[in-house]
Design an enzyme around this catalytic site. Structure first.
Site, PDB file in Angstrom:
ATOM      1  N   SER A 182     -21.008   1.440  31.869  1.00  0.00           N
ATOM      2  CA  SER A 182     -22.299   1.636  31.206  1.00  0.00           C
ATOM      3  C   SER A 182     -22.061   2.189  29.795  1.00  0.00           C
ATOM      4  O   SER A 182     -21.382   1.536  28.995  1.00  0.00           O
ATOM      5  CB  SER A 182     -23.179   2.555  32.053  1.00  0.00           C
ATOM      6  OG  SER A 182     -24.516   2.542  31.612  1.00  0.00           O
ATOM      7  N   GLU A 313     -27.684  -6.079  37.770  1.00  0.00           N
ATOM      8  CA  GLU A 313     -27.650  -4.766  37.119  1.00  0.00           C
ATOM      9  C   GLU A 313     -29.030  -4.104  37.060  1.00  0.00           C
ATOM     10  O   GLU A 313     -29.209  -2.943  37.408  1.00  0.00           O
ATOM     11  CB  GLU A 313     -27.114  -4.910  35.690  1.00  0.00           C
ATOM     12  CG  GLU A 313     -25.720  -5.466  35.556  1.00  0.00           C
ATOM     13  CD  GLU A 313     -24.655  -4.400  35.531  1.00  0.00           C
ATOM     14  OE1 GLU A 313     -24.978  -3.210  35.730  1.00  0.00           O
ATOM     15  OE2 GLU A 313     -23.485  -4.763  35.312  1.00  0.00           O
ATOM     16  N   HIS A 406     -26.602  -1.897  38.892  1.00  0.00           N
ATOM     17  CA  HIS A 406     -25.842  -1.115  37.928  1.00  0.00           C
ATOM     18  C   HIS A 406     -25.168   0.073  38.620  1.00  0.00           C
ATOM     19  O   HIS A 406     -25.793   0.804  39.384  1.00  0.00           O
ATOM     20  CB  HIS A 406     -26.811  -0.612  36.851  1.00  0.00           C
ATOM     21  CG  HIS A 406     -26.153  -0.016  35.657  1.00  0.00           C
ATOM     22  ND1 HIS A 406     -25.343  -0.734  34.803  1.00  0.00           N
ATOM     23  CD2 HIS A 406     -26.206   1.244  35.153  1.00  0.00           C
ATOM     24  CE1 HIS A 406     -24.937   0.047  33.818  1.00  0.00           C
ATOM     25  NE2 HIS A 406     -25.432   1.256  34.014  1.00  0.00           N
TER      26      HIS A 406
END
Length: 488
Positions: A182, A313, A406
């Site tokens: 991320s 995600e 995610h």
């Protein structure tokens, strides 16, 4: 208890099958006169420093509710939070080194999360390092004067410490792989483009983040002005420094919520695209140009690169919050998709590729591609010899609706499926054979530069898919990829 001498003083760690050393300062506390300045060396010490437990973490708020359960935060108070943690198979030899940069939207996270425990990397012959760096305003606020990108400079200071000290922990400073997830992956890709980071690492892995998430100087000033207005202070770092930390953190969170709710260019500039008020700034000096442009021009060409995303995600941000369920008409999700830059007619193509999908499902696919998958492809196209992966195993959380969201791959990468903090996302029986495969691919890449499948090229577009049954694929979802052909 193992003892290692560093350039600043000796540290004493723990021997639990592999050796670990935690909370080692790589820079002075970024408070008082050091606040809003580049990282400075820590004060040396002479007696062995206790490195058996994690040190302080950067100031941040806690996340409540189901998101806080799925993405937990470890918060340890203290000023001396520019520290790092090391796991090593032994103090002799020259093992490959991996340095992990945590995610958290540049406003949260730390290297002290239990899921980042490096024991399994050390078990497999790698020296694993996790780091903390300045977050939010302290790391990325910039009004146009003083030094920008302090959070990135902290990362560079940590990598400099690794170069100068890791041989004492049995690591090879000539074989360093940085990897992050991320915001950590965005940091990795930005470091590829920074002259000050050249030579500090030799391989790089970017998980769910690429080279698109920087902002320009005018956008940075807009964010600073909005933060100062929210706090009722002058738009200067000196004025911001006088604000109590808790009040500053609340204002940061408020700005993030505002831009997420209404990502419009007029009040936010580039942040309307990145959705990250505090993020790396293309200042023209430390970061001379946008990272993707720098990489296309040859920056980082000698660094081996592995990049990838998770298949779904955006479901982390749409499912637990209920936002996806509220997108219950074609007008609502089409309008939201346009915010993410989807060309006219693109929604129709996504709907055709997802028969029977709900509006929220379509929006999740659009967001995933816009923010994660297509930027990863653009970076792979720009950096010759890049390896590409996609992680597709679906979480059973939220009655299975969370999907391959995610952050889901992290416990597999670190081979920490048994970590209690990961249980809400992984469920009762995550597949160990998949963790074995993913973890081994990361280790193999750190050791040899080859994760075990062919590199991605614009001609073949080969990627590795990790799932209950894994394999390689060629040119996944070309219709959706062509839809974004104008996304640089």
């Amino acid at each position: 208890m193992p003892l290692v001498s560093t350039q600043y003083g000796p540290v004493r760690g723990t021997d639990a099958g592999v050796l670990s050393f935690k909370g080692i300062p790589y820079a002075a506390p970024p408070v008082g006169p050091n606040r809003f300045l580049p990282p400075r060396p820590p004060e040396p010490w002479t007696s062995p420093r206790d490195a058996r437990s994690y040190g302080a973490t950067a100031p941040q708020t806690r996340t409540e509710g189901i998101l806080g359960e799925l993405i937990p935060r470890t918060i340890i108070p203290g000023d001396d939070y520019l520290n790092l943690n090391v796991w090593t198979p032994g103090l002799s030899g020259r093992a490959p080194v991996m340095v992990f940069i945590h995610g958290g939207s540049f406003t949260s996270g730390s290297g002290a999360l239990s899921v980042y425990d490096g024991t399994r990397f050390a078990r497999d012959g790698v020296v694993l390092v996790t780091i903390n760096y300045r977050l939010g305003a302290d790391g990325f606020l910039w009004f146009g004067d003083g030094t920008p990108n302090l959070g990135l400079l902290d990362q560079i200071a940590a990598l400099t410490w690794v170069r100068d000290n890791i041989d004492g922990f049995g690591g090879d400073p000539g074989n360093v792989t940085i990897f992050g997830e991320s915001a950590g992956a965005m940091s990795v890709c930005t470091l590829l483009a920074m002259p000050a980071a050249e030579g500090l690492f030799h391989r790089a892995i970017a998980e769910s983040g690429a080279a698109h998430n920087t902002i320009g100087p005018s956008s940075a000033r807009q964010v600073g002005a909005r933060l100062a207005a929210a706090l009722g202070t002058a738009p200067t770092r000196a004025a911001i420094a006088r604000v109590p930390v808790a009040r500053l953190l609340a204002a940061q969170d408020s700005l993030s919520q505002q831009v997420a709710a209404k990502p419009r260019a007029k009040p936010w500039g580039d942040v309307a695209r990145t959705l990250l008020p505090f993020s790396p700034v293309v200042d023209g000096d430390l970061l001379p140009a946008a990272p993707l442009d720098r990489i296309r021009a040859g920056a980082g060409a000698d660094v081996d690169l592995l990049i990838g995303t998770n298949s779904e995600e955006a479901r982390l941000f749409l499912v637990p919050t209920g936002v996806g369920a509220r997108m219950n008409t074609p007008f609502l999700y089409a309008a939201a998709a346009l915010r993410f830059g989807l060309p006219v007619g693109g929604v129709r193509r996504y709907r055709a590729g997802l028969p029977g999908a709900t509006p929220g499902d379509v929006l999740a696919a659009v967001m995933t591609d816009s923010y994660y998958r297509i930027p990863a492809i653009r970076l792979a196209e720009a950096h010759q010899g890049t390896y590409v992966y996609e992680f597709g195993w679906r979480s059973p959380a939220c009655d299975g609706a969370l999907g391959a969201c995610h952050g889901l791959e992290l416990a597999f990468v670190f081979d920490n499926l048994d970590d209690p903090s990961a249980a809400p996302m992984l469920g009762p029986a995550p597949p160990q054979h998949l963790a074995d495969l993913v973890h081994k691919s990361w280790v193999d890449f750190a050791v040899t530069g080859d994760p075990g499948w062919p590199p991605y090229t614009p001609q073949q577009r080969i990627s590795r898919h990790f799932n209950t049954a894994s394999g390689t694929t060629t040119d996944d979802r070309p219709t959706e990829r062509h839809t974004w052909q104008n996304l640089r």
